[in-house]
Write a protein that holds these residues in place. Structure first.
Motif, PDB file in Angstrom:
ATOM      1  N   ALA A 152      40.951  40.035   9.645  1.00 13.00           N
ATOM      2  CA  ALA A 152      41.603  40.997   8.803  1.00 13.00           C
ATOM      3  C   ALA A 152      43.129  41.333   9.422  1.00 13.00           C
ATOM      4  N   LEU A 153      44.205  41.726   8.642  1.00 15.05           N
ATOM      5  CA  LEU A 153      45.359  42.324   9.000  1.00 15.05           C
ATOM      6  C   LEU A 153      45.301  43.945   8.992  1.00 15.05           C
ATOM      7  N   VAL A 154      45.128  44.595  10.162  1.00 10.37           N
ATOM      8  CA  VAL A 154      44.934  46.013  10.098  1.00 10.37           C
ATOM      9  C   VAL A 154      45.954  46.597  11.231  1.00 10.37           C
ATOM     10  N   ARG A 155      46.264  47.845  11.173  1.00 14.94           N
ATOM     11  CA  ARG A 155      46.935  48.524  12.170  1.00 14.94           C
ATOM     12  C   ARG A 155      45.694  48.591  13.103  1.00 14.94           C
ATOM     13  N   MET A 185      51.914  43.534  10.843  1.00 13.86           N
ATOM     14  CA  MET A 185      50.688  43.880  11.436  1.00 13.86           C
ATOM     15  C   MET A 185      49.783  42.708  11.951  1.00 13.86           C
ATOM     16  N   PRO A 186      49.310  42.807  13.060  1.00 14.33           N
ATOM     17  CA  PRO A 186      48.619  41.620  13.662  1.00 14.33           C
ATOM     18  C   PRO A 186      47.467  41.248  13.220  1.00 14.33           C
ATOM     19  N   LEU A 187      47.071  39.999  13.220  1.00 14.57           N
ATOM     20  CA  LEU A 187      45.823  39.705  12.663  1.00 14.57           C
ATOM     21  C   LEU A 187      44.589  39.566  13.678  1.00 14.57           C
ATOM     22  N   TYR A 188      43.431  40.478  13.409  1.00 16.26           N
ATOM     23  CA  TYR A 188      42.414  40.506  14.216  1.00 16.26           C
ATOM     24  C   TYR A 188      41.316  39.932  13.639  1.00 16.26           C
ATOM     25  N   GLU A 189      40.303  39.728  14.589  1.00 18.47           N
ATOM     26  CA  GLU A 189      38.866  38.928  14.397  1.00 18.47           C
ATOM     27  C   GLU A 189      37.942  40.304  14.360  1.00 18.47           C
ATOM     28  N   PHE A 190      37.199  40.233  13.283  1.00 18.41           N
ATOM     29  CA  PHE A 190      35.944  41.414  13.268  1.00 18.41           C
ATOM     30  C   PHE A 190      34.823  40.794  12.923  1.00 18.41           C
ATOM     31  N   ILE A 191      33.786  41.592  13.387  1.00 21.12           N
ATOM     32  CA  ILE A 191      32.426  41.075  13.077  1.00 21.12           C
ATOM     33  C   ILE A 191      31.930  42.327  12.481  1.00 21.12           C
ATOM     34  N   CYS A 192      31.027  42.167  11.425  1.00 29.15           N
ATOM     35  CA  CYS A 192      30.457  43.226  10.659  1.00 29.15           C
ATOM     36  C   CYS A 192      29.369  43.566  11.368  1.00 29.15           C
ATOM     37  N   ARG A 193      28.916  44.879  11.577  1.00 25.75           N
ATOM     38  CA  ARG A 193      27.745  45.290  12.187  1.00 25.75           C
ATOM     39  C   ARG A 193      26.582  45.295  11.209  1.00 25.75           C
ATOM     40  N   THR A 194      26.917  45.487   9.895  1.00 31.22           N
ATOM     41  CA  THR A 194      25.677  45.439   8.694  1.00 31.22           C
ATOM     42  C   THR A 194      25.058  44.023   8.545  1.00 31.22           C
ATOM     43  N   CYS A 195      26.096  43.082   8.276  1.00 35.08           N
ATOM     44  CA  CYS A 195      25.640  41.797   7.863  1.00 35.08           C
ATOM     45  C   CYS A 195      26.038  40.638   8.962  1.00 35.08           C
ATOM     46  N   GLN A 196      26.683  41.228   9.990  1.00 36.86           N
ATOM     47  CA  GLN A 196      27.047  40.170  10.815  1.00 36.86           C
ATOM     48  C   GLN A 196      28.091  39.031  10.686  1.00 36.86           C
ATOM     49  N   ARG A 197      28.617  39.320   9.484  1.00 35.46           N
ATOM     50  CA  ARG A 197      29.636  38.336   9.123  1.00 35.46           C
ATOM     51  C   ARG A 197      31.056  38.370  10.019  1.00 35.46           C
ATOM     52  N   GLU A 198      31.692  37.219  10.449  1.00 32.35           N
ATOM     53  CA  GLU A 198      32.609  37.422  11.104  1.00 32.35           C
ATOM     54  C   GLU A 198      34.059  36.988  10.241  1.00 32.35           C
ATOM     55  N   PHE A 199      35.064  37.869  10.465  1.00 26.34           N
ATOM     56  CA  PHE A 199      36.101  37.609   9.405  1.00 26.34           C
ATOM     57  C   PHE A 199      37.263  37.965  10.335  1.00 26.34           C
ATOM     58  N   GLU A 212      42.938  51.145  12.936  1.00 28.04           N
ATOM     59  CA  GLU A 212      42.012  51.163  11.730  1.00 28.04           C
ATOM     60  C   GLU A 212      40.874  50.025  11.728  1.00 28.04           C
ATOM     61  N   GLN A 213      39.934  50.150  11.028  1.00 29.27           N
ATOM     62  CA  GLN A 213      38.771  49.391  10.799  1.00 29.27           C
ATOM     63  C   GLN A 213      38.780  48.922   9.675  1.00 29.27           C
ATOM     64  N   ALA A 214      38.594  47.384   9.701  1.00 29.60           N
ATOM     65  CA  ALA A 214      38.712  46.522   8.710  1.00 29.60           C
ATOM     66  C   ALA A 214      37.418  46.713   7.931  1.00 29.60           C
TER      67      ALA A 214
END
Ligand SMILES: [Zn+2]
Length: 71
Positions: A17-20, A1-15, A23-25
């Motif tokens: 995650a390995l997801v299909r 599974m590829p590694l993606y960068e996400f940003i949380c809409r709730t707390c704005q944290r960037e992280f 999928e949403q992390a």
């Protein structure tokens, strides 16, 4: 599974995650699923004005091989 960068809409944290791809992390900070995958992956060329901005300004605006460098 590829590694993606996400940003949380709730707390704005960037992280990351390995997801299909469909999928949403889950946010590791607040466990929210309201996350957004960042699209700024390296290696994807940007379109538009950045192509012109990358050209050296002291060279004529023509393609390679059609003019010589001043010597
Ligand atoms: Zn969060």
């Amino acid at each position: 599974m590829p590694l993606y960068e996400f940003i949380c809409r709730t707390c704005q944290r960037e992280f990351e995650a390995l997801v299909r791809h469909d999928e949403q992390a889950e946010c590791p900070e607040c466990l929210s699923r309201e996350t957004e995958r960042k699209l700024s992956l390296p290696g994807i060329p940007l379109v538009g004005s950045t192509a012109h901005a990358a050209r050296p300004t002291d060279l004529p605006p023509c393609g390679p091989g059609c003019c010589r460098l001043p010597s």
